[in-house]
Scaffold this motif. Structure first.
Motif, PDB file in Angstrom:
ATOM      1  N   THR A   1       7.135  93.382  95.526  1.00  0.00           N
ATOM      2  CA  THR A   1       8.293  92.778  94.870  1.00  0.00           C
ATOM      3  C   THR A   1       8.206  91.257  94.947  1.00  0.00           C
ATOM      4  OG1 THR A   1       9.619  92.774  96.887  1.00  0.00           O
ATOM      5  CG2 THR A   1       9.760  94.742  95.522  1.00  0.00           C
ATOM      6  N   GLN A   2       8.788  90.602  93.954  1.00  0.00           N
ATOM      7  CA  GLN A   2       8.900  89.135  93.910  1.00  0.00           C
ATOM      8  C   GLN A   2       7.552  88.446  94.169  1.00  0.00           C
ATOM      9  OE1 GLN A   2      11.921  87.677  92.906  1.00  0.00           O
ATOM     10  NE2 GLN A   2      12.209  89.834  92.431  1.00  0.00           N
ATOM     11  N   VAL A   3       6.591  88.743  93.316  1.00  0.00           N
ATOM     12  CA  VAL A   3       5.230  88.216  93.459  1.00  0.00           C
ATOM     13  C   VAL A   3       5.097  86.928  92.645  1.00  0.00           C
ATOM     14  CG1 VAL A   3       2.782  88.702  93.111  1.00  0.00           C
ATOM     15  CG2 VAL A   3       4.355  90.547  93.767  1.00  0.00           C
ATOM     16  N   PRO A   4       4.762  85.797  93.306  1.00  0.00           N
ATOM     17  CA  PRO A   4       4.640  84.529  92.584  1.00  0.00           C
ATOM     18  C   PRO A   4       3.259  84.375  91.922  1.00  0.00           C
ATOM     19  CG  PRO A   4       4.338  84.161  94.916  1.00  0.00           C
ATOM     20  CD  PRO A   4       4.638  85.623  94.758  1.00  0.00           C
ATOM     21  N   PHE A   5       3.262  83.815  90.732  1.00  0.00           N
ATOM     22  CA  PHE A   5       2.043  83.443  90.009  1.00  0.00           C
ATOM     23  C   PHE A   5       2.173  81.965  89.649  1.00  0.00           C
ATOM     24  CE2 PHE A   5       2.351  87.967  89.245  1.00  0.00           C
ATOM     25  CZ  PHE A   5       1.035  88.409  89.231  1.00  0.00           C
ATOM     26  N   TRP A   6       1.274  81.147  90.146  1.00  0.00           N
ATOM     27  CA  TRP A   6       1.315  79.724  89.811  1.00  0.00           C
ATOM     28  C   TRP A   6       0.773  79.514  88.410  1.00  0.00           C
ATOM     29  CZ3 TRP A   6       4.155  76.307  92.155  1.00  0.00           C
ATOM     30  CH2 TRP A   6       4.585  76.600  93.454  1.00  0.00           C
ATOM     31  N   LEU A   7       1.440  78.668  87.651  1.00  0.00           N
ATOM     32  CA  LEU A   7       1.041  78.356  86.277  1.00  0.00           C
ATOM     33  C   LEU A   7       0.413  76.972  86.266  1.00  0.00           C
ATOM     34  CD1 LEU A   7       4.273  79.688  84.561  1.00  0.00           C
ATOM     35  CD2 LEU A   7       2.142  80.913  85.000  1.00  0.00           C
ATOM     36  N   HIS A   8      -0.729  76.846  85.581  1.00  0.00           N
ATOM     37  CA  HIS A   8      -1.502  75.601  85.602  1.00  0.00           C
ATOM     38  C   HIS A   8      -1.785  75.090  84.194  1.00  0.00           C
ATOM     39  CE1 HIS A   8      -2.542  77.851  89.280  1.00  0.00           C
ATOM     40  NE2 HIS A   8      -2.593  76.663  89.847  1.00  0.00           N
ATOM     41  N   VAL A   9      -1.934  73.786  84.098  1.00  0.00           N
ATOM     42  CA  VAL A   9      -2.466  73.121  82.915  1.00  0.00           C
ATOM     43  C   VAL A   9      -3.485  72.116  83.427  1.00  0.00           C
ATOM     44  CG1 VAL A   9      -1.964  71.558  80.995  1.00  0.00           C
ATOM     45  CG2 VAL A   9      -0.397  73.437  81.514  1.00  0.00           C
ATOM     46  N   ASN A  10      -4.696  72.170  82.888  1.00  0.00           N
ATOM     47  CA  ASN A  10      -5.785  71.295  83.346  1.00  0.00           C
ATOM     48  C   ASN A  10      -5.970  71.377  84.865  1.00  0.00           C
ATOM     49  OD1 ASN A  10      -6.239  70.421  80.707  1.00  0.00           O
ATOM     50  ND2 ASN A  10      -4.734  68.790  80.917  1.00  0.00           N
ATOM     51  N   ASN A  11      -5.898  72.584  85.387  1.00  0.00           N
ATOM     52  CA  ASN A  11      -6.061  72.857  86.817  1.00  0.00           C
ATOM     53  C   ASN A  11      -4.981  72.245  87.704  1.00  0.00           C
ATOM     54  OD1 ASN A  11      -8.367  74.472  86.553  1.00  0.00           O
ATOM     55  ND2 ASN A  11      -9.645  72.649  86.357  1.00  0.00           N
ATOM     56  N   LEU A  12      -3.895  71.794  87.115  1.00  0.00           N
ATOM     57  CA  LEU A  12      -2.771  71.261  87.898  1.00  0.00           C
ATOM     58  C   LEU A  12      -1.614  72.251  87.845  1.00  0.00           C
ATOM     59  CD1 LEU A  12      -2.783  67.561  86.649  1.00  0.00           C
ATOM     60  CD2 LEU A  12      -3.627  68.422  88.838  1.00  0.00           C
TER      61      LEU A  12
ATOM     62  N   TRP B   1       8.284  81.215  77.428  1.00  0.00           N
ATOM     63  CA  TRP B   1       7.134  80.331  77.630  1.00  0.00           C
ATOM     64  C   TRP B   1       6.282  80.835  78.797  1.00  0.00           C
ATOM     65  CZ3 TRP B   1       5.609  77.479  81.852  1.00  0.00           C
ATOM     66  CH2 TRP B   1       4.515  76.638  81.637  1.00  0.00           C
ATOM     67  N   LYS B   2       6.933  81.210  79.910  1.00  0.00           N
ATOM     68  CA  LYS B   2       6.185  81.704  81.074  1.00  0.00           C
ATOM     69  C   LYS B   2       5.440  82.993  80.740  1.00  0.00           C
ATOM     70  CE  LYS B   2       8.922  79.589  84.737  1.00  0.00           C
ATOM     71  NZ  LYS B   2       9.700  79.820  85.963  1.00  0.00           N
ATOM     72  N   LYS B   3       6.055  83.861  79.948  1.00  0.00           N
ATOM     73  CA  LYS B   3       5.403  85.110  79.525  1.00  0.00           C
ATOM     74  C   LYS B   3       4.138  84.794  78.722  1.00  0.00           C
ATOM     75  CE  LYS B   3       6.344  89.302  76.827  1.00  0.00           C
ATOM     76  NZ  LYS B   3       5.840  90.347  77.686  1.00  0.00           N
ATOM     77  N   ARG B   4       4.227  83.853  77.789  1.00  0.00           N
ATOM     78  CA  ARG B   4       3.049  83.456  77.000  1.00  0.00           C
ATOM     79  C   ARG B   4       2.002  82.789  77.884  1.00  0.00           C
ATOM     80  NH1 ARG B   4       7.137  81.645  73.481  1.00  0.00           N
ATOM     81  NH2 ARG B   4       6.682  79.511  74.057  1.00  0.00           N
ATOM     82  N   HIS B   5       2.454  81.968  78.823  1.00  0.00           N
ATOM     83  CA  HIS B   5       1.531  81.271  79.724  1.00  0.00           C
ATOM     84  C   HIS B   5       0.792  82.276  80.612  1.00  0.00           C
ATOM     85  CE1 HIS B   5       0.577  77.245  81.616  1.00  0.00           C
ATOM     86  NE2 HIS B   5      -0.090  78.103  82.349  1.00  0.00           N
ATOM     87  N   MET B   6       1.479  83.297  81.101  1.00  0.00           N
ATOM     88  CA  MET B   6       0.834  84.326  81.923  1.00  0.00           C
ATOM     89  C   MET B   6      -0.271  85.031  81.133  1.00  0.00           C
ATOM     90  SD  MET B   6       1.986  84.781  85.096  1.00  0.00           S
ATOM     91  CE  MET B   6       1.784  86.515  85.465  1.00  0.00           C
ATOM     92  N   LEU B   7      -0.023  85.286  79.873  1.00  0.00           N
ATOM     93  CA  LEU B   7      -1.028  85.932  79.029  1.00  0.00           C
ATOM     94  C   LEU B   7      -2.222  85.008  78.817  1.00  0.00           C
ATOM     95  CD1 LEU B   7      -1.771  88.431  77.395  1.00  0.00           C
ATOM     96  CD2 LEU B   7      -0.572  87.431  75.448  1.00  0.00           C
TER      97      LEU B   7
ATOM     98  N   TYR C   1       5.774  81.591  87.880  1.00  0.00           N
ATOM     99  CA  TYR C   1       6.508  82.750  87.405  1.00  0.00           C
ATOM    100  C   TYR C   1       6.564  83.720  88.579  1.00  0.00           C
ATOM    101  CZ  TYR C   1       7.321  87.343  85.448  1.00  0.00           C
ATOM    102  OH  TYR C   1       7.820  88.588  85.237  1.00  0.00           O
ATOM    103  N   VAL C   2       7.746  84.284  88.839  1.00  0.00           N
ATOM    104  CA  VAL C   2       7.884  85.265  89.913  1.00  0.00           C
ATOM    105  C   VAL C   2       8.166  86.621  89.271  1.00  0.00           C
ATOM    106  CG1 VAL C   2       9.135  85.931  91.999  1.00  0.00           C
ATOM    107  CG2 VAL C   2       8.749  83.507  91.499  1.00  0.00           C
ATOM    108  N   ALA C   3       7.200  87.523  89.419  1.00  0.00           N
ATOM    109  CA  ALA C   3       7.327  88.867  88.856  1.00  0.00           C
ATOM    110  C   ALA C   3       8.305  89.688  89.693  1.00  0.00           C
ATOM    111  CB  ALA C   3       5.966  89.554  88.849  1.00  0.00           C
TER     112      ALA C   3
END
Length: 133
Positions: free
Chosen positions: A62-73, A112-118, A78-80
């Motif tokens: 539960t509540q699993v975090p995924f870090w979102l990056h742009v240019n490795n930053l 936006w986070k959903k698209r970024h995760m994909l 997003y927390v699932a």
């Protein structure tokens, strides 16, 4: 709407009202030792526990975090609500629970986070609609 009471000391310190309303009207609900942000999330967790007990899924979290990056930053996360694997296929599933009519819960930021995760992780978030019991 759900009202959350603030401790008096905190109320005085920040000058806030004693209660806070959940903007979506969700009611915190407990299943076992785990608290969920809504009845819908708690209901889905109960369903997933049954699937786990039946041996159909593994690695339930539960509540699993995924870090979102742009240019490795890192630019955010997003927390699932839930992640798990189907035992038969080994497929990893990432779920987001949407209660009621979904009105307001699919915000521009969430979309936006959903698209970024994909794009970043090749993970298509599965949106689950659960009627709270």
């Amino acid at each position: 709407m759900r009202k959350i009471a603030l401790p008096a000391a905190l109320k005085e310190k920040i000058g806030a009202p004693q209660t806070l309303n959940n903007k979506y009207g969700a009611k915190r609900t407990q299943v076992g030792d785990i608290w969920f942000a809504s009845k819908a999330e708690a209901a889905r967790y109960s369903e997933l526990l049954l699937l786990k007990k039946a041996g159909e899924i593994t690695d339930l979290e539960t509540q699993v975090p995924f870090w979102l990056h742009v240019n490795n930053l890192p630019i955010g996360k997003y927390v699932a609500d839930f992640t798990y694997a189907h035992k038969a296929t080994g497929e990893k599933i990432v779920e987001d629970v949407k209660g009621g009519s979904w009105k307001g819960s699919r915000t521009a930021l969430y979309k936006w986070k959903k698209r970024h995760m994909l794009a970043e992780y090749d993970i298509d978030i599965v949106e689950i609609s659960v009627s709270p019991k």
